[in-house]
Design a protein around this motif. Sequence first.
Motif, PDB file in Angstrom:
ATOM      1  N   LEU A   1      16.177 -50.692 -31.066  1.00  0.00           N
ATOM      2  CA  LEU A   1      16.089 -52.146 -31.201  1.00  0.00           C
ATOM      3  C   LEU A   1      17.238 -52.689 -32.047  1.00  0.00           C
ATOM      4  CD1 LEU A   1      12.241 -52.530 -31.791  1.00  0.00           C
ATOM      5  CD2 LEU A   1      13.511 -53.215 -29.740  1.00  0.00           C
ATOM      6  N   THR A   2      17.534 -52.046 -33.160  1.00  0.00           N
ATOM      7  CA  THR A   2      18.627 -52.531 -34.017  1.00  0.00           C
ATOM      8  C   THR A   2      19.980 -52.349 -33.341  1.00  0.00           C
ATOM      9  OG1 THR A   2      18.663 -50.407 -35.187  1.00  0.00           O
ATOM     10  CG2 THR A   2      17.362 -52.179 -36.162  1.00  0.00           C
ATOM     11  N   SER A   3      20.044 -51.473 -32.323  1.00  0.00           N
ATOM     12  CA  SER A   3      21.270 -51.296 -31.547  1.00  0.00           C
ATOM     13  C   SER A   3      21.343 -52.253 -30.367  1.00  0.00           C
ATOM     14  CB  SER A   3      21.364 -49.852 -31.039  1.00  0.00           C
ATOM     15  OG  SER A   3      21.380 -48.931 -32.117  1.00  0.00           O
ATOM     16  N   GLY A   4      20.298 -53.092 -30.211  1.00  0.00           N
ATOM     17  CA  GLY A   4      20.314 -54.104 -29.169  1.00  0.00           C
ATOM     18  C   GLY A   4      19.736 -53.665 -27.842  1.00  0.00           C
ATOM     19  N   LEU A   5      18.891 -52.609 -27.852  1.00  0.00           N
ATOM     20  CA  LEU A   5      18.364 -52.083 -26.609  1.00  0.00           C
ATOM     21  C   LEU A   5      16.841 -52.178 -26.562  1.00  0.00           C
ATOM     22  CD1 LEU A   5      20.584 -48.900 -26.268  1.00  0.00           C
ATOM     23  CD2 LEU A   5      20.618 -50.898 -24.766  1.00  0.00           C
TER      24      LEU A   5
ATOM     25  N   ASP B   1       2.333 -48.760 -38.567  1.00  0.00           N
ATOM     26  CA  ASP B   1       3.685 -48.502 -38.073  1.00  0.00           C
ATOM     27  C   ASP B   1       3.928 -49.233 -36.760  1.00  0.00           C
ATOM     28  OD1 ASP B   1       4.433 -46.932 -40.200  1.00  0.00           O
ATOM     29  OD2 ASP B   1       4.092 -45.023 -39.194  1.00  0.00           O
ATOM     30  N   ALA B   2       2.923 -49.266 -35.891  1.00  0.00           N
ATOM     31  CA  ALA B   2       3.074 -49.971 -34.621  1.00  0.00           C
ATOM     32  C   ALA B   2       3.246 -51.466 -34.838  1.00  0.00           C
ATOM     33  CB  ALA B   2       1.872 -49.693 -33.726  1.00  0.00           C
ATOM     34  N   ARG B   3       2.506 -52.030 -35.809  1.00  0.00           N
ATOM     35  CA  ARG B   3       2.667 -53.458 -36.102  1.00  0.00           C
ATOM     36  C   ARG B   3       4.056 -53.745 -36.667  1.00  0.00           C
ATOM     37  NH1 ARG B   3      -3.023 -53.012 -37.389  1.00  0.00           N
ATOM     38  NH2 ARG B   3      -2.541 -52.379 -39.520  1.00  0.00           N
ATOM     39  N   SER B   4       4.593 -52.854 -37.476  1.00  0.00           N
ATOM     40  CA  SER B   4       5.944 -53.059 -38.001  1.00  0.00           C
ATOM     41  C   SER B   4       6.971 -53.019 -36.875  1.00  0.00           C
ATOM     42  CB  SER B   4       6.276 -52.013 -39.068  1.00  0.00           C
ATOM     43  OG  SER B   4       6.493 -50.732 -38.496  1.00  0.00           O
ATOM     44  N   LEU B   5       6.717 -52.172 -35.887  1.00  0.00           N
ATOM     45  CA  LEU B   5       7.610 -52.107 -34.735  1.00  0.00           C
ATOM     46  C   LEU B   5       7.521 -53.397 -33.918  1.00  0.00           C
ATOM     47  CD1 LEU B   5       9.551 -50.040 -33.506  1.00  0.00           C
ATOM     48  CD2 LEU B   5       7.660 -49.227 -32.096  1.00  0.00           C
ATOM     49  N   ALA B   6       6.310 -53.934 -33.789  1.00  0.00           N
ATOM     50  CA  ALA B   6       6.143 -55.199 -33.077  1.00  0.00           C
ATOM     51  C   ALA B   6       6.886 -56.327 -33.787  1.00  0.00           C
ATOM     52  CB  ALA B   6       4.663 -55.537 -32.948  1.00  0.00           C
ATOM     53  N   ALA B   7       6.863 -56.310 -35.109  1.00  0.00           N
ATOM     54  CA  ALA B   7       7.576 -57.338 -35.871  1.00  0.00           C
ATOM     55  C   ALA B   7       9.076 -57.246 -35.627  1.00  0.00           C
ATOM     56  CB  ALA B   7       7.258 -57.203 -37.351  1.00  0.00           C
ATOM     57  N   LEU B   8       9.623 -56.036 -35.636  1.00  0.00           N
ATOM     58  CA  LEU B   8      11.053 -55.863 -35.377  1.00  0.00           C
ATOM     59  C   LEU B   8      11.386 -56.266 -33.946  1.00  0.00           C
ATOM     60  CD1 LEU B   8      13.844 -54.920 -36.277  1.00  0.00           C
ATOM     61  CD2 LEU B   8      13.192 -52.583 -35.609  1.00  0.00           C
ATOM     62  N   SER B   9      10.506 -55.923 -33.005  1.00  0.00           N
ATOM     63  CA  SER B   9      10.711 -56.321 -31.610  1.00  0.00           C
ATOM     64  C   SER B   9      10.804 -57.839 -31.490  1.00  0.00           C
ATOM     65  CB  SER B   9       9.550 -55.787 -30.758  1.00  0.00           C
ATOM     66  OG  SER B   9       9.584 -56.301 -29.460  1.00  0.00           O
ATOM     67  N   ALA B  10       9.940 -58.548 -32.208  1.00  0.00           N
ATOM     68  CA  ALA B  10       9.961 -60.017 -32.151  1.00  0.00           C
ATOM     69  C   ALA B  10      11.240 -60.571 -32.778  1.00  0.00           C
ATOM     70  CB  ALA B  10       8.730 -60.566 -32.857  1.00  0.00           C
TER      71      ALA B  10
ATOM     72  N   ARG C   1      14.160 -59.097 -33.050  1.00  0.00           N
ATOM     73  CA  ARG C   1      15.323 -58.779 -32.227  1.00  0.00           C
ATOM     74  C   ARG C   1      15.260 -59.420 -30.845  1.00  0.00           C
ATOM     75  NH1 ARG C   1      19.515 -56.944 -34.999  1.00  0.00           N
ATOM     76  NH2 ARG C   1      20.305 -56.114 -33.032  1.00  0.00           N
ATOM     77  N   GLY C   2      14.078 -59.916 -30.460  1.00  0.00           N
ATOM     78  CA  GLY C   2      13.933 -60.513 -29.143  1.00  0.00           C
ATOM     79  C   GLY C   2      14.039 -59.508 -28.014  1.00  0.00           C
ATOM     80  N   LEU C   3      13.593 -58.279 -28.287  1.00  0.00           N
ATOM     81  CA  LEU C   3      13.676 -57.190 -27.315  1.00  0.00           C
ATOM     82  C   LEU C   3      12.304 -56.551 -27.159  1.00  0.00           C
ATOM     83  CD1 LEU C   3      16.938 -55.548 -28.673  1.00  0.00           C
ATOM     84  CD2 LEU C   3      16.741 -56.812 -26.511  1.00  0.00           C
ATOM     85  N   PRO C   4      11.893 -56.247 -25.931  1.00  0.00           N
ATOM     86  CA  PRO C   4      10.552 -55.692 -25.744  1.00  0.00           C
ATOM     87  C   PRO C   4      10.463 -54.222 -26.120  1.00  0.00           C
ATOM     88  CG  PRO C   4      11.664 -55.850 -23.635  1.00  0.00           C
ATOM     89  CD  PRO C   4      12.580 -56.491 -24.640  1.00  0.00           C
ATOM     90  N   VAL C   5       9.288 -53.848 -26.619  1.00  0.00           N
ATOM     91  CA  VAL C   5       8.871 -52.456 -26.741  1.00  0.00           C
ATOM     92  C   VAL C   5       7.671 -52.312 -25.809  1.00  0.00           C
ATOM     93  CG1 VAL C   5       7.912 -50.680 -28.241  1.00  0.00           C
ATOM     94  CG2 VAL C   5       9.700 -52.205 -29.105  1.00  0.00           C
TER      95      VAL C   5
END
Length: 350
Positions: free
Chosen positions: A87-91, A105-114, A116-120
């Motif tokens: 995600l931080t690499s733009g993918l 940990d999954a919620r923290s990943l969802a926050a980063l996804s939001a 960065r505007g990139l889906p997980v």
Amino acid sequence: MELRVALIGYGTGGAIFHAPLISSVPGLRLAAVVTGDPARQDAVRARHPEAKVLAGTDRLWEATGAYDLVVVTAPNRQHVPLARTALTSGLPVVLDKPVAATAADARSLAALSAVRGLPVIPFHNRRWDGDFRTVRRLAGDGSLGGVLRLESRFERWRPEVRPGWKETADPRAAGGVLYDLGPHLIDQAITLFGRPERVYAEIDARRPGAAAADDVFVALAHPGGTRSHLWMSATASHPGPRFRVLGDAAAYTVQGMDGQEEALRAGGTPKDPGWGIARPESHGRLGVPGAERPEPTDPGAYQDFYAGVARTLRGEADPPVDLADAITGLEVIEAALRSARTHEVTTLAR
């Protein structure tokens, strides 16, 4: 446009599931596979000669502009770190189950996804099992009436403990059948009946030398009164029905497992004629005592997951699986662990 996919990992998940499914979907191209194992590197070159073989993720992160999607099917403890780097690499990311070892940990990943505007996108491929698609249809079209109870089983006979991280008790590894098979069963129940309100569980390690859970029962109470009873086991010398769904008008029962995994293990792909079609002798039964009939199984379609991913990346549709559903699944697993420790029903907070 063609979407270029980089696959991290070429063990069972990468070789048997992800690589052939990606390669079967028009508009997706398996552009690179990351594996440091020489035998697996040779296997990639033999079956997917069009894909670059990268010995480590450093090579991938150095060339992120060459890819449109990262698929992570590494050991569970690596899921979140690898997804974060992608995600931080733009993918955008497709992430194998369980997406994380903890709901936090999954919620923290969802926050980063939001941010960065990139889906997980969680790889919950069992939504496209033919038998589950049949259950979903019957539950939705009134054939069963109101569903009273879903019984769902992933049961295996593996009496010997196998070496590997899936058999460890380290919570960071997220090993054992609750984390291996549970995400599928729980996700299917949530898909059908929504977030449960209460959870009860029995969790055991029964085989000699077993450190991780190998025999688990989870009961879910859903809004509206439907119950889901879920079994997952490596100690089942005689597996029960894959599904038994009891409604107030009729019941549906089906034995055995969806055949797509077996076909993939044999080297098949969704491009093969008749893919996902269940044999008539494996069809379930629908009805009530004295008035039952065979119910044809809907075709299985794992390829539809990746077709949905492609539509998402093109901006044409929402993700085929929402990360929020995977987070709910992890919250259910954590509630099940609490219930098993206390021997009490656990309320699942909203």
